[in-house]
Design a protein around this motif. Sequence first.
Motif, PDB file in Angstrom:
ATOM      1  N   VAL A 127      -2.031  -2.232  -6.105  1.00 53.95           N
ATOM      2  CA  VAL A 127      -3.098  -1.902  -7.050  1.00 53.95           C
ATOM      3  C   VAL A 127      -3.589  -3.175  -7.735  1.00 53.95           C
ATOM      4  O   VAL A 127      -4.780  -3.362  -7.956  1.00 53.95           O
ATOM      5  CB  VAL A 127      -2.602  -0.877  -8.090  1.00 53.95           C
TER       6      VAL A 127
ATOM      7  N   GLU B  47      -4.438   5.279 -10.654  1.00 57.82           N
ATOM      8  CA  GLU B  47      -3.688   4.168 -10.060  1.00 57.82           C
ATOM      9  C   GLU B  47      -4.307   3.828  -8.709  1.00 57.82           C
ATOM     10  O   GLU B  47      -4.975   2.814  -8.562  1.00 57.82           O
ATOM     11  CB  GLU B  47      -2.207   4.504  -9.905  1.00 57.82           C
ATOM     12  N   LEU B  48      -4.132   4.680  -7.702  1.00 59.99           N
ATOM     13  CA  LEU B  48      -4.697   4.411  -6.381  1.00 59.99           C
ATOM     14  C   LEU B  48      -6.211   4.588  -6.374  1.00 59.99           C
ATOM     15  O   LEU B  48      -6.913   3.922  -5.616  1.00 59.99           O
ATOM     16  CB  LEU B  48      -4.079   5.353  -5.341  1.00 59.99           C
ATOM     17  N   ARG B  49      -6.695   5.502  -7.220  1.00 61.17           N
ATOM     18  CA  ARG B  49      -8.135   5.711  -7.329  1.00 61.17           C
ATOM     19  C   ARG B  49      -8.590   5.303  -8.722  1.00 61.17           C
ATOM     20  O   ARG B  49      -7.801   5.207  -9.652  1.00 61.17           O
ATOM     21  CB  ARG B  49      -8.487   7.172  -7.036  1.00 61.17           C
TER      22      ARG B  49
ATOM     23  N   ASN C 173       0.034  11.140  -3.151  1.00 61.87           N
ATOM     24  CA  ASN C 173      -1.154  10.332  -2.880  1.00 61.87           C
ATOM     25  C   ASN C 173      -2.386  10.850  -3.629  1.00 61.87           C
ATOM     26  O   ASN C 173      -2.884  11.949  -3.359  1.00 61.87           O
ATOM     27  CB  ASN C 173      -1.413  10.329  -1.373  1.00 61.87           C
TER      28      ASN C 173
ATOM     29  N   GLY D 186       0.805  -1.216   0.000  1.00 65.29           N
ATOM     30  CA  GLY D 186       0.000   0.000   0.000  1.00 65.29           C
ATOM     31  C   GLY D 186       0.831   1.256   0.000  1.00 65.29           C
ATOM     32  O   GLY D 186       2.061   1.224   0.111  1.00 65.29           O
ATOM     33  N   TRP D 187       0.145   2.388  -0.119  1.00 62.88           N
ATOM     34  CA  TRP D 187       0.806   3.669  -0.275  1.00 62.88           C
ATOM     35  C   TRP D 187       1.587   4.088   0.961  1.00 62.88           C
ATOM     36  O   TRP D 187       2.707   4.607   0.857  1.00 62.88           O
ATOM     37  CB  TRP D 187      -0.228   4.750  -0.613  1.00 62.88           C
TER      38      TRP D 187
ATOM     39  N   ARG E  71      -5.312  10.196  -3.282  1.00 62.17           N
ATOM     40  CA  ARG E  71      -6.496  10.332  -2.420  1.00 62.17           C
ATOM     41  C   ARG E  71      -6.586  11.712  -1.761  1.00 62.17           C
ATOM     42  O   ARG E  71      -7.569  12.028  -1.101  1.00 62.17           O
ATOM     43  CB  ARG E  71      -6.492   9.248  -1.352  1.00 62.17           C
TER      44      ARG E  71
END
Length: 349
Positions: free
Chosen positions: A263, A209-211, A180, A61-62, A182
């Motif tokens: 991801v 990517e994360l979202r 990030n 995770g980030w 987010r």
Amino acid sequence: MAGEGERRRDLASLPKAHLHLHFTGSMSIPTLVDLAERRDMELPTKLVDGVALDVPYNKRGWNRFQHLYDVARAAVRGEHALRTVVRRAAEEDAAEGSRRLELQMDPTSYASSVGGLQEALDIVCDEAAIASAATGVQVGIVVAASRIRHPLDARTLARLAARRAGTGPGEVCAFGLNNNEREGRTEEWSGAFRIARRAGLPGVPHGGELRGARHLAQVVEHLEPSRIGHGVRAVEDPDLLSRIIDRGITFEVCPASNVHLGVFRDVDDVPLTTLLDAGASVALGADDPLLFQSRLTDQYELARSVHRLDDAGLARLARDSIRASFASDDDKRAWLADVDAWLAEELDF
């Protein structure tokens, strides 16, 4: 698609452009250790052992990534360190067949150690020009704002970047937005991207990517990018994917980092062939080799061994990367001819 037992060309000699590489993350472990020793700085064992993000899927995770990235960035202080990072990034890319490297950095992270934002950018651009001449890899700089800082800070960086805008070695070739996904409201950074565009600087923000696709659509709408950092979640919305392709926006896909950040569970889950089959322009990138322990040629090897692309398919990726770079048209033509020559090489059986 590549077949079993097929003789294949050397990927390190495939001419290509490297369009997604972050400043601190570009370092090798020996470079990080060298810079940390100069500061008498102790590094976490897992960082120097190269297993920093080698964890089970449910622990990726980030936050883990960002903590270790911050530790590594603390070793990059002063003019010598900044020049070392640029020079060694160019040397690494030269060994991998790169013709063009567009190295992304946020001067804010290094300004305090060299006297200010302008000084940090000047040092990096100056060394990029020197490294270009020394290695044969043309190094441009992408100035990137951060989502964890105020959008007004991004406008300051955009104005700073505009003063050094250009396509040649050592010049600022684009403006980005990272960190990030987010954090923050994407539209709040649109002003900075307008400043950059007025100076002739294309936008290369991270997104998708994360979202997911909904957030990526906001990035496309508000920031009007020429390329998207990652963008792999576009496959969740075929209509969005089509719009991105129709606009000629290139995807900077970094397979190893997608996996290490959780991801996707495995490399074969990265939708590389889905993007290619849809007609997308895709440029492979290494993102942060220091933490992902996977450099540019490794991404092409994953495309070959996991996604089963043959040499023609790999050459397509290389051509996409060159065309999507912000180098001059003359340089692009020369490098594309080099790709054709690589593909035309006779293989010994």
